[in-house]
Design a protein around this motif. Structure first.
Motif, PDB file in Angstrom:
ATOM      1  N   ARG A  25       4.679  -3.993  -0.747  1.00 14.38           N
ATOM      2  CA  ARG A  25       4.807  -2.771   0.045  1.00 14.38           C
ATOM      3  C   ARG A  25       3.420  -2.243   0.374  1.00 14.38           C
ATOM      4  O   ARG A  25       2.534  -2.202  -0.489  1.00 14.38           O
ATOM      5  CB  ARG A  25       5.613  -1.717  -0.711  1.00 14.38           C
ATOM      6  N   TYR A  26       3.249  -1.845   1.611  1.00 15.92           N
ATOM      7  CA  TYR A  26       1.973  -1.349   2.093  1.00 15.92           C
ATOM      8  C   TYR A  26       2.111   0.140   2.397  1.00 15.92           C
ATOM      9  O   TYR A  26       3.017   0.540   3.134  1.00 15.92           O
ATOM     10  CB  TYR A  26       1.535  -2.106   3.348  1.00 15.92           C
ATOM     11  N   PHE A  27       1.223   0.937   1.855  1.00 18.37           N
ATOM     12  CA  PHE A  27       1.316   2.383   2.012  1.00 18.37           C
ATOM     13  C   PHE A  27       0.100   2.915   2.769  1.00 18.37           C
ATOM     14  O   PHE A  27      -1.028   2.473   2.548  1.00 18.37           O
ATOM     15  CB  PHE A  27       1.371   3.074   0.646  1.00 18.37           C
ATOM     16  N   GLU A  28       0.365   3.865   3.642  1.00 17.20           N
ATOM     17  CA  GLU A  28      -0.696   4.695   4.205  1.00 17.20           C
ATOM     18  C   GLU A  28      -0.577   6.049   3.532  1.00 17.20           C
ATOM     19  O   GLU A  28       0.523   6.601   3.411  1.00 17.20           O
ATOM     20  CB  GLU A  28      -0.552   4.829   5.718  1.00 17.20           C
ATOM     21  N   THR A  29      -1.674   6.582   3.079  1.00 15.59           N
ATOM     22  CA  THR A  29      -1.666   7.857   2.379  1.00 15.59           C
ATOM     23  C   THR A  29      -2.501   8.867   3.154  1.00 15.59           C
ATOM     24  O   THR A  29      -3.264   8.488   4.064  1.00 15.59           O
ATOM     25  CB  THR A  29      -2.256   7.707   0.957  1.00 15.59           C
ATOM     26  N   PRO A  30      -2.409  10.147   2.818  1.00 12.84           N
ATOM     27  CA  PRO A  30      -3.277  11.133   3.468  1.00 12.84           C
ATOM     28  C   PRO A  30      -4.752  10.898   3.182  1.00 12.84           C
ATOM     29  O   PRO A  30      -5.615  11.529   3.805  1.00 12.84           O
ATOM     30  CB  PRO A  30      -2.808  12.459   2.851  1.00 12.84           C
ATOM     31  N   TYR A  31      -5.043   9.992   2.261  1.00 13.93           N
ATOM     32  CA  TYR A  31      -6.431   9.756   1.831  1.00 13.93           C
ATOM     33  C   TYR A  31      -6.909   8.368   2.233  1.00 13.93           C
ATOM     34  O   TYR A  31      -7.923   7.886   1.734  1.00 13.93           O
ATOM     35  CB  TYR A  31      -6.531   9.954   0.310  1.00 13.93           C
ATOM     36  N   GLY A  32      -6.182   7.740   3.154  1.00 12.63           N
ATOM     37  CA  GLY A  32      -6.566   6.415   3.605  1.00 12.63           C
ATOM     38  C   GLY A  32      -5.749   5.334   2.940  1.00 12.63           C
ATOM     39  O   GLY A  32      -4.709   5.592   2.317  1.00 12.63           O
ATOM     40  N   ALA A  33      -6.216   4.104   3.061  1.00 10.39           N
ATOM     41  CA  ALA A  33      -5.483   2.952   2.548  1.00 10.39           C
ATOM     42  C   ALA A  33      -5.872   2.667   1.097  1.00 10.39           C
ATOM     43  O   ALA A  33      -7.035   2.781   0.727  1.00 10.39           O
ATOM     44  CB  ALA A  33      -5.773   1.731   3.403  1.00 10.39           C
ATOM     45  N   PRO A  34      -4.910   2.287   0.280  1.00  5.97           N
ATOM     46  CA  PRO A  34      -5.223   1.871  -1.098  1.00  5.97           C
ATOM     47  C   PRO A  34      -5.934   0.517  -1.106  1.00  5.97           C
ATOM     48  O   PRO A  34      -6.131  -0.107  -0.058  1.00  5.97           O
ATOM     49  CB  PRO A  34      -3.855   1.808  -1.776  1.00  5.97           C
ATOM     50  N   SER A  35      -6.263   0.057  -2.298  1.00  3.88           N
ATOM     51  CA  SER A  35      -7.037  -1.175  -2.448  1.00  3.88           C
ATOM     52  C   SER A  35      -6.288  -2.406  -1.948  1.00  3.88           C
ATOM     53  O   SER A  35      -6.908  -3.433  -1.658  1.00  3.88           O
ATOM     54  CB  SER A  35      -7.405  -1.386  -3.914  1.00  3.88           C
ATOM     55  N   GLY A  36      -4.985  -2.312  -1.866  1.00  3.36           N
ATOM     56  CA  GLY A  36      -4.191  -3.439  -1.403  1.00  3.36           C
ATOM     57  C   GLY A  36      -2.721  -3.093  -1.473  1.00  3.36           C
ATOM     58  O   GLY A  36      -2.343  -1.946  -1.732  1.00  3.36           O
ATOM     59  N   PRO A  37      -1.872  -4.080  -1.260  1.00  5.08           N
ATOM     60  CA  PRO A  37      -0.428  -3.826  -1.321  1.00  5.08           C
ATOM     61  C   PRO A  37       0.036  -3.613  -2.752  1.00  5.08           C
ATOM     62  O   PRO A  37      -0.577  -4.108  -3.706  1.00  5.08           O
ATOM     63  CB  PRO A  37       0.176  -5.108  -0.748  1.00  5.08           C
ATOM     64  N   LEU A  38       1.127  -2.867  -2.894  1.00  6.57           N
ATOM     65  CA  LEU A  38       1.807  -2.802  -4.178  1.00  6.57           C
ATOM     66  C   LEU A  38       2.718  -4.010  -4.292  1.00  6.57           C
ATOM     67  O   LEU A  38       3.472  -4.318  -3.368  1.00  6.57           O
ATOM     68  CB  LEU A  38       2.655  -1.529  -4.287  1.00  6.57           C
ATOM     69  N   ARG A  39       2.618  -4.710  -5.407  1.00  5.19           N
ATOM     70  CA  ARG A  39       3.522  -5.820  -5.690  1.00  5.19           C
ATOM     71  C   ARG A  39       4.586  -5.285  -6.641  1.00  5.19           C
ATOM     72  O   ARG A  39       4.278  -4.945  -7.785  1.00  5.19           O
ATOM     73  CB  ARG A  39       2.769  -6.985  -6.326  1.00  5.19           C
ATOM     74  N   ILE A  40       5.801  -5.167  -6.170  1.00  2.00           N
ATOM     75  CA  ILE A  40       6.873  -4.548  -6.940  1.00  2.00           C
ATOM     76  C   ILE A  40       7.927  -5.603  -7.255  1.00  2.00           C
ATOM     77  O   ILE A  40       8.403  -6.318  -6.375  1.00  2.00           O
ATOM     78  CB  ILE A  40       7.508  -3.383  -6.157  1.00  2.00           C
ATOM     79  N   GLY A  41       8.245  -5.709  -8.540  1.00  4.77           N
ATOM     80  CA  GLY A  41       9.224  -6.705  -8.944  1.00  4.77           C
ATOM     81  C   GLY A  41       9.885  -6.354 -10.255  1.00  4.77           C
ATOM     82  O   GLY A  41       9.727  -5.242 -10.771  1.00  4.77           O
ATOM     83  N   ARG A  42      10.611  -7.311 -10.806  1.00  2.57           N
ATOM     84  CA  ARG A  42      11.319  -7.109 -12.067  1.00  2.57           C
ATOM     85  C   ARG A  42      10.534  -7.706 -13.218  1.00  2.57           C
ATOM     86  O   ARG A  42       9.967  -8.792 -13.125  1.00  2.57           O
ATOM     87  CB  ARG A  42      12.697  -7.764 -12.024  1.00  2.57           C
ATOM     88  N   LEU A  43      10.509  -6.972 -14.303  1.00  2.99           N
ATOM     89  CA  LEU A  43       9.974  -7.473 -15.561  1.00  2.99           C
ATOM     90  C   LEU A  43      11.079  -7.231 -16.581  1.00  2.99           C
ATOM     91  O   LEU A  43      11.298  -6.101 -17.011  1.00  2.99           O
ATOM     92  CB  LEU A  43       8.695  -6.728 -15.930  1.00  2.99           C
TER      93      LEU A  43
END
Length: 246
Positions: A25-43
């Protein structure tokens, strides 16, 4: 399904190998772009988000990381608990290479970084930062480590320096006098920003080497640092799984 845990990986930890069914998932925030995409999964049965602090190719040095965007993106994704993995140097006895530590205090030596979400509008944010790592979450982390059979040193003071260069012997000597046990470059403003957002936040420090003038006082090489990080991180998947389950 809610995100049970967010993990921010530091130097040498650019992915969470045990994650299954991963979506990006790629997010745009009010403070710009984060360091990269969030990798979201199951553990196991828990949903976990992972973000590489320096980018997945380690393109961002500590003073160029957009800490505000990183933390804000985790909250946008629905995270309420953040485990920060920080690769550090050891200063005092008991915090040598390949040790994992869960510090309970920090000293901020950084400068020039965006250290607050307050941008001059509205009421200034004065959060209580007496205990920079959320005490209850620290206890959960230590309990998870014990359940996973991973040895973690309880306590210690993290000194956050500006980087990207390593510190001089004199600077480390001063930090020792100041009460620091560990030295790293990414502990702040990340911890303070997490507090402003109301996120539970704890640090798991991965000791990669002795700091300048400490321990065996050998020259620090990148190869050795990465070897020590890999060895110290061997039990992280089990630990993180236990923490996410709690």
């Amino acid at each position: 399904m809610d995100i049970a845990l967010a993990v921010i990986g530091g130097t040498g930890v650019y992915r969470l190998a045990a994650l299954e069914d991963v979506e990006s998932r790629y997010f745009e925030t009010p403070y710009g772009a984060p360091s990269g995409p969030l990798r979201i999964g199951r553990l196991g049965q828990a949903r976990v988000a992972f973000l590489a602090r320096h980018g997945e190719g380690h393109a961002l040095p500590p003073h160029r990381v957009n800490y505000r965007a990183n933390l804000h993106s985790l909250r946008q994704a629905g995270a309420t608990r953040v485990l920060a993995l920080n690769t550090v140097g050891g200063i005092t006895d008991g915090y040598g290479p390949r040790v994992l530590a869960c510090p309970d205090q920090l000293v901020d030596y950084t400068w020039g970084r965006e250290s607050s979400f307050w941008d001059g509008e509205g009421e200034a944010l004065h959060v209580d930062f007496s205990h920079p790592y959320t005490p209850a979450f620290r206890h959960q982390l230590l309990a998870a480590a014990q359940a996973a059979g991973v040895q973690v040193v309880d306590g210690g003071c993290y000194g956050a320096t500006q980087g990207p260069r390593l510190e001089t012997c004199a600077e480390i000597a001063r930090m020792r006098r100041d009460g620091c046990d560990l030295v790293g470059m990414t502990g702040m403003p990340e911890a303070g920003l997490a507090r402003e957002l109301g996120l539970d936040y704890a640090c798991l420090a991965i000791v990669a080497n002795w700091a300048a003038g400490c321990g065996d006082a050998r020259e620090i090489t990148l190869d050795e640092v990465l070897e020590n990080v890999a060895a110290a991180s061997a039990g992280l998947p089990q630990l993180v799984a236990e923490l996410a389950r709690g």
